[in-house]
Design an enzyme around this catalytic site. Sequence first.
Site, mmCIF file in Angstrom:
data_model
loop_
_atom_site.group_PDB
_atom_site.id
_atom_site.type_symbol
_atom_site.label_atom_id
_atom_site.label_comp_id
_atom_site.label_asym_id
_atom_site.label_seq_id
_atom_site.Cartn_x
_atom_site.Cartn_y
_atom_site.Cartn_z
ATOM 1 N N HIS A 162 -4.478 -3.579 6.407
ATOM 2 C CA HIS A 162 -4.297 -3.787 4.956
ATOM 3 C C HIS A 162 -5.665 -4.180 4.386
ATOM 4 C CE1 HIS A 162 -2.727 -4.945 1.094
ATOM 5 N NE2 HIS A 162 -3.216 -6.161 1.242
ATOM 6 N N ASP A 171 0.841 -1.200 0.000
ATOM 7 C CA ASP A 171 0.000 0.000 0.000
ATOM 8 C C ASP A 171 0.881 1.258 0.000
ATOM 9 O OD1 ASP A 171 -2.441 -1.701 0.655
ATOM 10 O OD2 ASP A 171 -1.149 -2.081 2.369
HETATM 11 C C1 LMR Z 1 -3.484 -6.547 -2.616
HETATM 12 O O1 LMR Z 1 -3.552 -5.548 -1.890
HETATM 13 O O2 LMR Z 1 -3.146 -6.504 -3.798
HETATM 14 C C2 LMR Z 1 -3.906 -7.886 -2.055
HETATM 15 O O3 LMR Z 1 -3.751 -7.903 -0.678
HETATM 16 C C3 LMR Z 1 -5.317 -8.155 -2.436
HETATM 17 C C4 LMR Z 1 -5.783 -9.537 -2.060
HETATM 18 O O4 LMR Z 1 -6.852 -9.637 -1.433
HETATM 19 O O5 LMR Z 1 -5.094 -10.515 -2.372
#
Ligand code: LMR
Length: 276
Positions: free
Chosen positions: A130, A102
């Site tokens: 997250h 992120d």
């Molecule tokens: C991401 O942020 O790309 C992953 O965590 C998304 C996911 O749910 O695999």
Amino acid sequence: MPLSVPFVAEVIPTDKVDVAFKDLDAAILVGSMPRREGMERKDLLKANVAIFKSQGEALDKYAKKTVKVLVVGNPANTNCLIAAKSAPSIPKENFSCLTRLDHNRACSQVAMRCGISANSVKNMIIWGNHSSTQYPDIHHCKVNVQGKDVTAFDAVKDDAWLKGEFISTVQRRGAAVIKARKLSSAMSAAKAICDHMRDIWTGTTEGEFISMGVYSTGNPYGVPEDLIYSFPVSIKDKAWKIVDGLAINDFSKAKMDATAAELVEERDTAVSFLGV
Ligand code: LMR
């Protein structure tokens, strides 16, 4: 076995915990139960508690006590907390979850807006979970424009975008990637894992910080204890420290509290499954 990556001595494929977890210095826990159609959030947490409890117990039994554990599989923060709770002989500070993905996404959004490279953007912060409640905070971010560090507000010159679309784009980026690819992010996640682990091993640059989900004690920034919450951290000698004393305005505080509330709820549900 000849390998094209010179620092890989050997690859040992195994499904035996005593082999996989033996004497580990670093563990990257990538696999988790993904959400399936019709699955309630509670069911997802229950399935993942079972996975991360057993991985925590295996770390406790077989890994070095100095092992650094990075949890990537979602819900990463709560999975990380469960693994840490299931490994009482390993310090909780050795467990972290990935919010560098992120963090990198937030830096690249700002960089693209300014027409510069993402490594010209420093001191971004991802607070909290997250998930889509995470808070990408640009208030302490420095952007290097033509050799000079300026604030993100001065570099971007669009406060409405920074307080609106920028935040929602970063919050929803994981879901957007899944929608576009029908698979979750791969290259950017791998890059973020490398960034996270490299910073643990080699430290962060003086005066700079990065984001990672770490164990919250003693209410830093009013964040409840006993959560894995993403904070700005600096790292030295393989030990992270939450960067304290940053000014937090009411806009930021409300968003930090909202993501903390989601994590408290996730934790309480997950912990209720621990003894099951
Ligand atoms: C991401 O942020 O790309 C992953 O965590 C998304 C996911 O749910 O695999």
